[in-house]
Design an enzyme around this catalytic site. Sequence first.
Site, PDB file in Angstrom:
ATOM      1  CE1 TYR A 129     -19.629 -17.324  28.411  1.00  0.00           C
ATOM      2  CE2 TYR A 129     -21.277 -16.592  26.762  1.00  0.00           C
ATOM      3  CZ  TYR A 129     -19.998 -16.732  27.426  1.00  0.00           C
ATOM      4  OH  TYR A 129     -18.930 -17.123  26.435  1.00  0.00           O
ATOM      5  NE  ARG A 164     -12.946 -11.545  21.690  1.00  0.00           N
ATOM      6  CZ  ARG A 164     -13.778 -12.163  22.533  1.00  0.00           C
ATOM      7  NH1 ARG A 164     -13.412 -12.694  23.834  1.00  0.00           N
ATOM      8  NH2 ARG A 164     -14.988 -11.750  22.435  1.00  0.00           N
ATOM      9  CG  HIS A 274     -13.906 -18.504  25.925  1.00  0.00           C
ATOM     10  ND1 HIS A 274     -14.618 -18.929  26.888  1.00  0.00           N
ATOM     11  CD2 HIS A 274     -14.423 -18.176  24.977  1.00  0.00           C
ATOM     12  CE1 HIS A 274     -15.845 -18.346  26.667  1.00  0.00           C
ATOM     13  NE2 HIS A 274     -15.798 -17.897  25.406  1.00  0.00           N
TER      14      HIS A 274
HETATM   15  C1  LIG Z   1     -16.593 -16.521  17.913  1.00  0.00           C
HETATM   16  C2  LIG Z   1     -16.650 -17.298  19.193  1.00  0.00           C
HETATM   17  C3  LIG Z   1     -17.703 -16.965  20.083  1.00  0.00           C
HETATM   18  C4  LIG Z   1     -17.828 -17.973  21.270  1.00  0.00           C
HETATM   19  N1  LIG Z   1     -18.622 -17.944  22.076  1.00  0.00           N
HETATM   20  C5  LIG Z   1     -18.794 -18.573  23.236  1.00  0.00           C
HETATM   21  C6  LIG Z   1     -19.749 -18.577  23.931  1.00  0.00           C
HETATM   22  O1  LIG Z   1     -20.876 -17.748  23.735  1.00  0.00           O
HETATM   23  N2  LIG Z   1     -20.029 -19.402  25.059  1.00  0.00           N
HETATM   24  C7  LIG Z   1     -18.725 -20.275  25.392  1.00  0.00           C
HETATM   25  O2  LIG Z   1     -19.020 -20.960  26.424  1.00  0.00           O
HETATM   26  N3  LIG Z   1     -17.912 -20.472  24.554  1.00  0.00           N
HETATM   27  C8  LIG Z   1     -17.632 -19.458  23.556  1.00  0.00           C
HETATM   28  N4  LIG Z   1     -16.805 -19.585  22.654  1.00  0.00           N
HETATM   29  C9  LIG Z   1     -15.577 -20.389  22.891  1.00  0.00           C
HETATM   30  C10 LIG Z   1     -15.816 -21.953  22.240  1.00  0.00           C
HETATM   31  O3  LIG Z   1     -17.016 -22.594  22.918  1.00  0.00           O
HETATM   32  C11 LIG Z   1     -14.634 -22.849  22.451  1.00  0.00           C
HETATM   33  O4  LIG Z   1     -14.283 -22.966  23.688  1.00  0.00           O
HETATM   34  C12 LIG Z   1     -13.508 -22.418  21.443  1.00  0.00           C
HETATM   35  O5  LIG Z   1     -14.146 -21.748  20.282  1.00  0.00           O
HETATM   36  C13 LIG Z   1     -12.676 -23.450  21.170  1.00  0.00           C
HETATM   37  O6  LIG Z   1     -11.433 -23.197  20.636  1.00  0.00           O
HETATM   38  P1  LIG Z   1     -11.371 -23.043  18.963  1.00  0.00           P
HETATM   39  O7  LIG Z   1     -12.220 -22.054  18.305  1.00  0.00           O
HETATM   40  O8  LIG Z   1      -9.912 -23.023  18.880  1.00  0.00           O
HETATM   41  O9  LIG Z   1     -11.662 -24.550  18.546  1.00  0.00           O
HETATM   42  C14 LIG Z   1     -16.721 -18.571  21.383  1.00  0.00           C
HETATM   43  C15 LIG Z   1     -15.578 -18.909  20.647  1.00  0.00           C
HETATM   44  C16 LIG Z   1     -15.628 -18.119  19.503  1.00  0.00           C
HETATM   45  C17 LIG Z   1     -14.710 -18.321  18.403  1.00  0.00           C
END
Ligand SMILES: Cc1cc2nc3c(=O)[nH]c(=O)nc-3n(C[C@H](O)[C@H](O)[C@H](O)COP(=O)(O)O)c2cc1C
Length: 379
Positions: A129, A164, A274
């Site tokens: 990030y 959110r 995301h």
């Molecule tokens: C609880 C949570 C925290 C996440 N934190 C990050 C993060 O720190 N950095 C990032 O690039 N994506 C983050 N994401 C997005 C995930 O990397 C990914 O893109 C996403 O979970 C994919 O969708 P799905 O959960 O439906 O498989 C996060 C997702 C969740 C559910």
Amino acid sequence: MNIATISDLRAPAKRRLPGFVFDYLDGGAGTEVGMQRNTAAFDDIRLKPRMLVNIEERDLSTTLFGRRWSLPFGTAPVGFCNLMCPGAEEAIARAAVAAGIPCTLSTAGTTSIENYIRFAPQNAWFQLYVSRFDNITHDIVDRADRAGYETLVVTVDIPLAARRPRDLRNNFSVALKVSPKFVWELVSHPYWSFTTLFAGVPKFETMQRYMDATGTKQVAGFVSSQVSGSFDWDALKRLRDGWKRRFVVKGLLAAEDAVRARDLGCDGVVISNHGGRQLDSLPAPIEVISEIRAAVGEKFPLILDSGIRSGEHIAKALAAGADFCLIGRAVMYAVSALGRRGAKIAIDLLADELSRTLAQIGHTNIASLKTAAPILRAR
Ligand SMILES: Cc1cc2nc3c(=O)[nH]c(=O)nc-3n(C[C@H](O)[C@H](O)[C@H](O)COP(=O)(O)O)c2cc1C
């Protein structure tokens, strides 16, 4: 508990986690219709079955970034990962190594850059990030470089912190403040409370030193306070030029942006919204992947995430134009519900479903699935 599908894991995860933790994991932006669409759009696609093919021997391995991976998916970066289960990050990384797939540490992870790569020396990717403070960004990239990460994944879909609603209602940004509701959540989820307090409340291990330097105490609010709204293509180019190894951009949805990332020298792009956590009205990645594939050409690596809950979904992503997938909540539900062993269970389940999907539609390997593109109908 017999686990037949990833969906079987969500309810036990909900039971085991305090409400504010489950909502952080499970929730999305706005009304969450965008998050639901991510999965629904996969379910709307049909695959064309071909019969009378000898499918006895099937190979799920694929090549990405010059390396052969045993499966066409890896694990996505998840901030605050160990909040869902102590040691989750380590368990996921070790399960990824055992399965021969990549695993991604988030900047907002709860293991430091330096420690994480010890769990998965050849398989660990680091997700960046970009901070509003250049010196913090440079220091983090430098640490990832020195630690030896092969692949840097720069997330660009957070131009500002998302709203959110579940987190807002739970006051999640200050969740660790003791309130009667917070205490009740701990008391009513004794397994989580005991294991988490015993292991020590997780910290942003990579970010901790910068928090200490700025005197920041509120862990959950810190990362969103770091988001840089001024990060643009020029800044991305500078980052690209400063990183010697594989450089991936995560969070693009427009074909023009994917082409621009390719032309700028990126090694690949993650087509992602995301997991529906930023905005309701974004397209599901599976809805736009074919158009993006057509724009960037056959050779440019496209990785897809958001909404994947089964091996069939992975098969559809690959058939529609992705080279590889990242798995977010599916693995996180598993570790939340089952503890550390859940990581392997989720990966094995997705791999088994993918293998059976290939067999059912008459394919024996990933290259054949991608070439045949056996999609009958996409929304
Ligand atoms: C609880 C949570 C925290 C996440 N934190 C990050 C993060 O720190 N950095 C990032 O690039 N994506 C983050 N994401 C997005 C995930 O990397 C990914 O893109 C996403 O979970 C994919 O969708 P799905 O959960 O439906 O498989 C996060 C997702 C969740 C559910």
